[in-house]
Each structure stands twice: as structure tokens, then as C-alpha cells.
Enzyme design. Sequence first.
Site, PDB file in Angstrom:
ATOM      1  N   ILE A  71       3.144   2.614  -4.946  1.00  0.00           N
ATOM      2  CA  ILE A  71       2.223   2.839  -6.057  1.00  0.00           C
ATOM      3  C   ILE A  71       1.708   4.254  -5.840  1.00  0.00           C
ATOM      4  CG2 ILE A  71      -0.035   2.374  -7.088  1.00  0.00           C
ATOM      5  CD1 ILE A  71       0.221  -0.518  -6.472  1.00  0.00           C
ATOM      6  N   TYR A  95      -6.260  -1.459  -1.060  1.00  0.00           N
ATOM      7  CA  TYR A  95      -5.606  -2.746  -0.838  1.00  0.00           C
ATOM      8  C   TYR A  95      -6.579  -3.781  -0.262  1.00  0.00           C
ATOM      9  CZ  TYR A  95      -1.356  -0.394  -2.124  1.00  0.00           C
ATOM     10  OH  TYR A  95      -0.418   0.309  -2.827  1.00  0.00           O
ATOM     11  N   ASN A  97      -3.879   6.615   5.811  1.00  0.00           N
ATOM     12  CA  ASN A  97      -4.099   6.756   4.368  1.00  0.00           C
ATOM     13  C   ASN A  97      -5.299   5.886   3.968  1.00  0.00           C
ATOM     14  OD1 ASN A  97      -4.032   6.979   1.595  1.00  0.00           O
ATOM     15  ND2 ASN A  97      -1.830   6.638   1.424  1.00  0.00           N
TER      16      ASN A  97
END
Length: 173
Positions: A97, A143, A136
Amino acid sequence: MGIPKIRKIDLAEIQLLQKIGRETFRETFADHNSEENMATYLDQKFAVDKLTAEVTNPDSAFYFAHIDDQILGYLKLNFGQAQTELQDKDGLEIERIYVSKEFHGLKIGQLLYDHALQTAKNLDLKYIWLGVWEENTRALNFYKKNGFVEFDKHIFVLGDEEQTDLLMKLTLK
């Protein structure tokens, strides 16, 4: 600006996919990696023949987030044997994504994620999983906010450097 929409990418759009893929990967990771490693990775992973094979794989699906003709980001899903690790018929992998930096903060990533979630539910799958670089923070927070939990780690090779990805899963049933 209009309303963002999601549409499946078709083979005629390989050049657009290559462009957004290379740009968003560079925007996301160039500050943390050498130019040589970035160039090697981008040349290998975003070569037209590689992308063509991925787009035509019946167990993978690519989607653009767009407003009219403007591409905002993209999503890559893998099912069954196309999954990079688990290859479980009950799972769906979100392999990518990515959203162009200029559209960060506009909930485009959430729109793409919601499409992946709906796809998994429509297919009556048990879980969604993905790998995300341990450094990240933006993606990890995204998430976690969406209910994913870490279940393992693996090594991701970028050029001549090994990096650790956290494997995360969202159980649907």
C-alpha cells in the site's frame, strides 16, 4: 478535488504502475538507504516484465486509488500461492500500500486498506497479513490502528543490505 475511487489496474497501465511504484517507494525509503541499493531494488522490482508477470498472475490483484486521471496511490494483494510467505488459501497478503507523499493525510491509505479488508471479507478469508519494515513508524502505527498485531519477522533484502520486516496479522474470524 473530487472523490477518490479505487479501480483494478489492467495490463495497459503497466507504465503508470511502474511510475507510481518507483516514486512512492523512493519517497518512503530513500532517506534511509544508499542510492545504489535503491537503484538496484527499483530496477529489479519495478521492471516492466516483472510488473507484467505480477499483474497477469491470477492470484494477485493491483488497484489504483485515483481522482479522475490522477493516480494517488496503489495497492497490491496476493492470494494463495502468490503470497510471499504464508501461501495459505485462508489468508490474504497486502504486499503493498503506497500513497504519493503529496496525498498523505487525505486518508488514501485507509481507502486502499478498506478495499483490501472488504476483498478478504467477500472471499470469506480468515485473516489478512503483511510485512512492514521495523523502522517504518508511519506504516506500523497505521496497521496497529487498524487492528494488526505482530506475529513474526523476516529479512527483507534491499540491494546489498538486509533489513528486518515485522510480519503482522489481522484475524477476521
